[in-house]
Scaffold this motif. Structure first.
Motif, mmCIF file in Angstrom:
data_model
loop_
_atom_site.group_PDB
_atom_site.id
_atom_site.type_symbol
_atom_site.label_atom_id
_atom_site.label_comp_id
_atom_site.label_asym_id
_atom_site.label_seq_id
_atom_site.Cartn_x
_atom_site.Cartn_y
_atom_site.Cartn_z
ATOM 1 N N SER A 25 28.777 44.855 53.000
ATOM 2 C CA SER A 25 29.375 43.714 52.302
ATOM 3 C C SER A 25 28.312 42.713 51.866
ATOM 4 O O SER A 25 28.528 41.951 50.911
ATOM 5 C CB SER A 25 30.410 43.013 53.193
ATOM 6 O OG SER A 25 31.522 43.847 53.416
ATOM 7 N N ALA A 29 28.284 41.455 48.116
ATOM 8 C CA ALA A 29 28.397 40.019 47.816
ATOM 9 C C ALA A 29 27.303 39.548 46.877
ATOM 10 O O ALA A 29 27.501 38.593 46.111
ATOM 11 C CB ALA A 29 28.356 39.218 49.115
ATOM 12 N N PRO A 33 31.778 39.833 42.289
ATOM 13 C CA PRO A 33 32.726 38.841 42.802
ATOM 14 C C PRO A 33 33.660 39.511 43.810
ATOM 15 O O PRO A 33 33.935 40.713 43.720
ATOM 16 C CB PRO A 33 33.492 38.385 41.549
ATOM 17 C CG PRO A 33 32.653 38.816 40.397
ATOM 18 C CD PRO A 33 31.923 40.046 40.844
ATOM 19 N N PRO A 34 34.196 38.752 44.770
ATOM 20 C CA PRO A 34 34.946 39.367 45.883
ATOM 21 C C PRO A 34 36.225 40.098 45.466
ATOM 22 O O PRO A 34 36.488 41.195 45.967
ATOM 23 C CB PRO A 34 35.249 38.184 46.805
ATOM 24 C CG PRO A 34 35.099 36.966 45.967
ATOM 25 C CD PRO A 34 34.046 37.302 44.956
ATOM 26 N N VAL A 84 38.196 40.273 50.853
ATOM 27 C CA VAL A 84 37.712 39.143 50.050
ATOM 28 C C VAL A 84 36.987 38.128 50.926
ATOM 29 O O VAL A 84 35.896 37.653 50.593
ATOM 30 C CB VAL A 84 38.883 38.481 49.299
ATOM 31 C CG1 VAL A 84 38.458 37.142 48.697
ATOM 32 C CG2 VAL A 84 39.392 39.402 48.196
ATOM 33 N N LEU A 85 37.580 37.781 52.079
ATOM 34 C CA LEU A 85 36.958 36.792 52.954
ATOM 35 C C LEU A 85 35.664 37.318 53.572
ATOM 36 O O LEU A 85 34.690 36.569 53.724
ATOM 37 C CB LEU A 85 37.935 36.388 54.053
ATOM 38 C CG LEU A 85 39.095 35.491 53.600
ATOM 39 C CD1 LEU A 85 40.147 35.394 54.693
ATOM 40 C CD2 LEU A 85 38.593 34.108 53.226
ATOM 41 N N SER A 88 33.031 37.255 50.829
ATOM 42 C CA SER A 88 32.672 35.854 50.555
ATOM 43 C C SER A 88 31.825 35.281 51.684
ATOM 44 O O SER A 88 30.845 34.558 51.441
ATOM 45 C CB SER A 88 33.942 35.020 50.377
ATOM 46 O OG SER A 88 34.723 35.489 49.289
ATOM 47 N N LYS A 91 28.025 36.143 51.806
ATOM 48 C CA LYS A 91 27.091 35.435 50.935
ATOM 49 C C LYS A 91 26.331 34.365 51.708
ATOM 50 O O LYS A 91 25.250 33.942 51.299
ATOM 51 C CB LYS A 91 27.847 34.783 49.775
ATOM 52 C CG LYS A 91 28.403 35.750 48.741
ATOM 53 C CD LYS A 91 29.069 34.985 47.614
ATOM 54 C CE LYS A 91 29.616 35.935 46.554
ATOM 55 N NZ LYS A 91 30.268 35.198 45.445
ATOM 56 N N GLY A 158 29.871 30.366 56.418
ATOM 57 C CA GLY A 158 29.943 31.817 56.276
ATOM 58 C C GLY A 158 30.589 32.472 57.482
ATOM 59 O O GLY A 158 31.439 33.356 57.345
ATOM 60 N N LEU A 161 34.314 31.949 57.371
ATOM 61 C CA LEU A 161 34.986 32.865 56.443
ATOM 62 C C LEU A 161 35.133 34.253 57.062
ATOM 63 O O LEU A 161 36.175 34.906 56.907
ATOM 64 C CB LEU A 161 34.201 32.948 55.129
ATOM 65 C CG LEU A 161 34.251 31.716 54.228
ATOM 66 C CD1 LEU A 161 33.241 31.841 53.089
ATOM 67 C CD2 LEU A 161 35.653 31.530 53.663
ATOM 68 N N GLU A 207 37.921 36.888 37.322
ATOM 69 C CA GLU A 207 36.495 36.844 37.649
ATOM 70 C C GLU A 207 35.625 37.414 36.541
ATOM 71 O O GLU A 207 34.418 37.170 36.518
ATOM 72 C CB GLU A 207 36.240 37.607 38.950
ATOM 73 C CG GLU A 207 36.810 36.942 40.188
ATOM 74 C CD GLU A 207 36.617 37.759 41.449
ATOM 75 O OE1 GLU A 207 36.615 37.180 42.548
ATOM 76 O OE2 GLU A 207 36.473 39.000 41.336
#
Length: 302
Positions: A25, A29, A33-34, A84-85, A88, A91, A158, A161, A207
């Motif tokens: 991931s 990232a 985009p997620p 998605v989380l 995200s 990152k 981070g 998330l 996105e």
């Protein structure tokens, strides 16, 4: 080879695959985009699950409106929300910290069940929750660290998330228990991918990933995520779980933080800190207590 050893090996490989999602991931990232990465993951995995269902002669379940709504909620939380989380969060957070946090899933699931269903936890589960909390704090709370990341640092935001992603996965487990019509693992996995794609494709369009320069590393990461942890991980886990007890299969989840931390060090060359090692130790203890606590509760109920 003994059938139980094959079961251990399959479950262990599946959990190593789960641990690797944290590392992969990180590369996803950096280049996608997620929501776009999430939609692409499910677009790859869904037809493969459909082919496996046809090969095994498994039919789609018949669900009433209530169960259908629960399945959509499961996909939104456990499939889309989790992915998605996690992407995200990666990152901002280090893969090692995220791996430790991902290993707290059994304890987080117990907390969600307590809050949502009013379940009374056993002393073992309370101990697991305490250890899991200590493990997360060991990786997250560091004197003088800012919530805004600087080069090479982890981030409180981070990590938050990533923890939110684990909560989404715990909600998935809870919602699955609320289904009136039990759904077998294979069609449930296919449904999660299909509905997850439908849920993620609309925000993915906003996105506008097609207008960006394509990143080969990110695309390879999504392909790996779809094929190895998602599809192959499902096959390995349920093949292994059919050969060993639930407690034995549950204990292999301890490999998630260990493999994530090891892969972060080997592949991403992240330094392994004493705080991370302490966090892993706490999470391993939490997994052990949660597994045996659940086993004892099941025996008492029986």
């Amino acid at each position: 080879m003994n059938s139980r050893y094959i079961g251990y090996m399959c479950c262990a490989l599946a959990m190593v695959g789960v641990g690797s999602t944290v590392v992969v991931s990180k590369s996803i990232a950096a280049g996608l985009p997620p929501f776009s990465a999430t939609a692409l993951r499910f677009a790859i995995a869904f037809p493969l699950f459909v082919l496996i269902m046809r090969w095994r002669g498994v039919r789609w379940p018949r669900l009433d409106r209530r169960d259908a709504a629960l399945v959509v909620a499961q996909a939104a939380a456990g499939s889309v929300g989790y992915t998605v989380l996690l992407i995200s969060g990666m990152k901002l957070a280090s893969a090692g910290d995220a791996g430790v946090i991902a290993g707290t899933l059994p304890a987080v699931s117990a907390v969600v069940a307590m809050l949502a269903l009013g379940e009374r936890p056993s002393p073992a589960l309370l101990g697991a929750i305490g250890l899991a909390t200590a493990g997360v704090l060991a990786c997250t709370v560091r004197p003088g660290e800012s919530a805004v990341p600087h080069a090479g640092s982890s981030s409180i935001l981070g990590n938050a998330l990533v923890f939110a992603a684990i909560v989404c996965e715990a909600l998935f487990i809870l919602l699955n228990r609320k289904l009136r019509t039990p759904v077998a693992p294979l069609p449930l996995s296919a449904l999660m991918c299909g509905v997850g794609f439908a849920v993620s494709i609309v925000p993915a369009c906003f996105e506008r990933a097609w207008s960006m320069s394509l990143d080969a590393g990110a695309l390879s990461g999504v392909l790996y995520y779809a094929l190895v942890p998602t599809v192959a991980g499902f096959v390995l886990w349920y093949e292994g779980a059919a050969r060993v007890s639930g407690a034995e299969a549950g204990l292999t989840t301890a490999l998630v933080p260990v493999s994530a931390l090891a892969l972060a060090a080997l592949l991403l060359h992240e330094p392994v800190s004493a705080a991370q090692l302490a966090g892993v130790a706490c999470v391993l203890g939490a997994v052990t207590l949660a597994t045996f606590g659940q086993t004892r509760s099941t025996r008492k109920a029986a």
